[in-house]
Design an enzyme around this catalytic site. Sequence first.
Site, PDB file in Angstrom:
ATOM      1  N   ASN A  54      10.491 -51.272 -60.433  1.00 34.11           N
ATOM      2  CA  ASN A  54       9.904 -52.306 -59.570  1.00 34.11           C
ATOM      3  C   ASN A  54      10.807 -53.529 -59.655  1.00 34.11           C
ATOM      4  O   ASN A  54      10.816 -54.227 -60.671  1.00 34.11           O
ATOM      5  CB  ASN A  54       8.484 -52.631 -60.075  1.00 34.11           C
ATOM      6  CG  ASN A  54       7.871 -53.821 -59.358  1.00 34.11           C
ATOM      7  OD1 ASN A  54       8.380 -54.291 -58.349  1.00 34.11           O
ATOM      8  ND2 ASN A  54       6.770 -54.316 -59.897  1.00 34.11           N
ATOM      9  N   LYS A  66      10.658 -56.228 -57.964  1.00 34.28           N
ATOM     10  CA  LYS A  66       9.978 -57.485 -57.630  1.00 34.28           C
ATOM     11  C   LYS A  66      10.839 -58.283 -56.631  1.00 34.28           C
ATOM     12  O   LYS A  66      11.480 -57.675 -55.789  1.00 34.28           O
ATOM     13  CB  LYS A  66       9.654 -58.267 -58.906  1.00 34.28           C
ATOM     14  CG  LYS A  66       8.960 -57.366 -59.948  1.00 34.28           C
ATOM     15  CD  LYS A  66       8.333 -58.092 -61.074  1.00 34.28           C
ATOM     16  CE  LYS A  66       7.681 -57.069 -62.003  1.00 34.28           C
ATOM     17  NZ  LYS A  66       6.932 -57.666 -63.079  1.00 34.28           N
ATOM     18  N   HIS A  80      -0.536 -54.043 -57.698  1.00 33.13           N
ATOM     19  CA  HIS A  80       0.179 -54.566 -58.863  1.00 33.13           C
ATOM     20  C   HIS A  80      -0.525 -55.845 -59.323  1.00 33.13           C
ATOM     21  O   HIS A  80      -1.041 -56.602 -58.506  1.00 33.13           O
ATOM     22  CB  HIS A  80       1.641 -54.853 -58.503  1.00 33.13           C
ATOM     23  CG  HIS A  80       2.471 -55.197 -59.700  1.00 33.13           C
ATOM     24  ND1 HIS A  80       2.449 -56.445 -60.268  1.00 33.13           N
ATOM     25  CD2 HIS A  80       3.310 -54.447 -60.455  1.00 33.13           C
ATOM     26  CE1 HIS A  80       3.255 -56.454 -61.324  1.00 33.13           C
ATOM     27  NE2 HIS A  80       3.787 -55.253 -61.463  1.00 33.13           N
ATOM     28  N   GLU A 135       0.512 -58.613 -60.154  1.00 35.70           N
ATOM     29  CA  GLU A 135       0.998 -59.855 -59.521  1.00 35.70           C
ATOM     30  C   GLU A 135       0.406 -60.019 -58.121  1.00 35.70           C
ATOM     31  O   GLU A 135       0.188 -61.138 -57.664  1.00 35.70           O
ATOM     32  CB  GLU A 135       2.539 -59.860 -59.514  1.00 35.70           C
ATOM     33  CG  GLU A 135       3.074 -60.114 -60.924  1.00 35.70           C
ATOM     34  CD  GLU A 135       4.423 -59.501 -61.234  1.00 35.70           C
ATOM     35  OE1 GLU A 135       5.155 -59.117 -60.307  1.00 35.70           O
ATOM     36  OE2 GLU A 135       4.741 -59.393 -62.446  1.00 35.70           O
ATOM     37  N   GLU A 170      -0.858 -50.660 -66.348  1.00 31.76           N
ATOM     38  CA  GLU A 170       0.011 -51.759 -66.762  1.00 31.76           C
ATOM     39  C   GLU A 170      -0.840 -52.887 -67.354  1.00 31.76           C
ATOM     40  O   GLU A 170      -1.414 -53.695 -66.604  1.00 31.76           O
ATOM     41  CB  GLU A 170       0.783 -52.314 -65.557  1.00 31.76           C
ATOM     42  CG  GLU A 170       1.742 -51.332 -64.941  1.00 31.76           C
ATOM     43  CD  GLU A 170       2.848 -52.062 -64.175  1.00 31.76           C
ATOM     44  OE1 GLU A 170       4.014 -51.866 -64.535  1.00 31.76           O
ATOM     45  OE2 GLU A 170       2.541 -52.825 -63.249  1.00 31.76           O
ATOM     46  N   GLY A 206       6.520 -58.127 -68.493  1.00 29.54           N
ATOM     47  CA  GLY A 206       7.529 -59.179 -68.603  1.00 29.54           C
ATOM     48  C   GLY A 206       7.490 -59.975 -69.900  1.00 29.54           C
ATOM     49  O   GLY A 206       8.123 -61.019 -70.008  1.00 29.54           O
ATOM     50  N   SER A 231       6.874 -53.839 -69.979  1.00 32.79           N
ATOM     51  CA  SER A 231       7.935 -53.977 -70.985  1.00 32.79           C
ATOM     52  C   SER A 231       8.524 -52.634 -71.439  1.00 32.79           C
ATOM     53  O   SER A 231       8.890 -52.479 -72.606  1.00 32.79           O
ATOM     54  CB  SER A 231       7.454 -54.801 -72.181  1.00 32.79           C
ATOM     55  OG  SER A 231       7.194 -56.129 -71.774  1.00 32.79           O
TER      56      SER A 231
HETATM   57  P1  PGA Z   1       8.192 -55.280 -66.862  1.00 29.20           P
HETATM   58  O1  PGA Z   1       7.354 -55.200 -65.516  1.00 29.20           O
HETATM   59  O2  PGA Z   1       8.791 -53.929 -67.114  1.00 29.20           O
HETATM   60  O3  PGA Z   1       9.238 -56.340 -66.596  1.00 29.20           O
HETATM   61  O4  PGA Z   1       7.265 -55.655 -67.963  1.00 29.20           O
HETATM   62  C1  PGA Z   1       6.604 -54.062 -65.184  1.00 29.20           C
HETATM   63  C2  PGA Z   1       5.920 -54.241 -63.866  1.00 29.20           C
HETATM   64  O5  PGA Z   1       5.521 -55.365 -63.528  1.00 29.20           O
HETATM   65  O6  PGA Z   1       5.760 -53.275 -63.107  1.00 29.20           O
END
Ligand code: PGA
Length: 255
Positions: free
Chosen positions: A15, A17, A102, A104, A170, A176, A215
Site C-alpha cells: 500500500n 498510500k 483502510h 486512514e 491491521e 506506521g 509495520s
Molecule cells: P505500515 O502500513 O506497513 O507502514 O505500518 C500498513 C498499512 O497502512 O497498510
Amino acid sequence: MVNEAQARRFLVMGNWKMHGDRVSSEVLVQRLCAKREAIQAAAIDVVVCPPATLIASVAVWGQSNVMVGGQDCHTQAQGAYTGDVSAEQLRDVGAQWVLVGHSERRQYHQESNALVREKALAAYRAGIKPVICVGETLEQREAGLTNSVVREQVLGSVPANDGMNYIAYEPVWAIGTGKVPTMEDIAAVHACIITTAKSELGIDEHRLIVLYGGSVKASNANAIRQVSGVGGMLVGGASLDADEFSAIMDAAISV
Ligand code: PGA
C-alpha cells in the site's frame, strides 16, 4: 466455486498510500518484476496499490507478475462525485484489486462499516477483488475490546462473496509505528476473524484469506508469514523500498 489452488495463494500486498511519482515507481516495479520466476513458481499473488495517478502505468510495468490495485473506490459506477474514482474505472485501467476500509479512510474520511461494505460490493460488481480492512485502536486494545471491535467491523463491512473473500487485519496502533502485536496476538485475532466469517457470515475458511498488516518489514515477515491463520501481508512503508519489499516477497516465496 473456488479453485482450491487459487484459494490458497498467499497474498503480498503493498500500500503506497500518497507516495510516489512516475520515475521512482517505474524503478520500484521493475525491481519487483525481477522476481517474476520465483513469484510464478511459488504461486503467490503480489499486488501493489499506488495512488490513483499511477495505477494505469503500474498495470503496464507490472505485467501479470506484479498486479495493481486501488486504495479506495466509490460505491457508484459513475456520476457527479467530484474527486472520486469508481471500481469500474479502476478496472478499466488494469486494477484487479482494491483496498476498502483502510483505517486512514475510516479515520480521515469518516468511513463507516456500512459504507465500507457498499464499497466492497461495488468492487465485486466491477469484477475486482476488495481487500476489506479492519483493526482496533490502541485504546480499544488496552480496554480488552480487540475481538469485539474486530468482530463488529467484520460483520458490518464484509459482504459474503461466493468466490474468494479477503480481509486485512491491521491494528491501527501498529500502522506506521514500528510496533507489531505478538505472534500469539496476531494468531488470536486472525482466529476470531475466521470464526466470525464462518459462523456468522457463512464464509468457509477455504474461501477466506486474512492478511496481517501493520509495520510488516523484512525483519519480521518470516515470523508473521508462519503465524496460523495468516494468508497474506499488507505492507505500507516497507513496500516503497525495493529491497525491503523484495525481502518480504522472499519470506512469502520461501514457505
Ligand atoms: P505500515 O502500513 O506497513 O507502514 O505500518 C500498513 C498499512 O497502512 O497498510
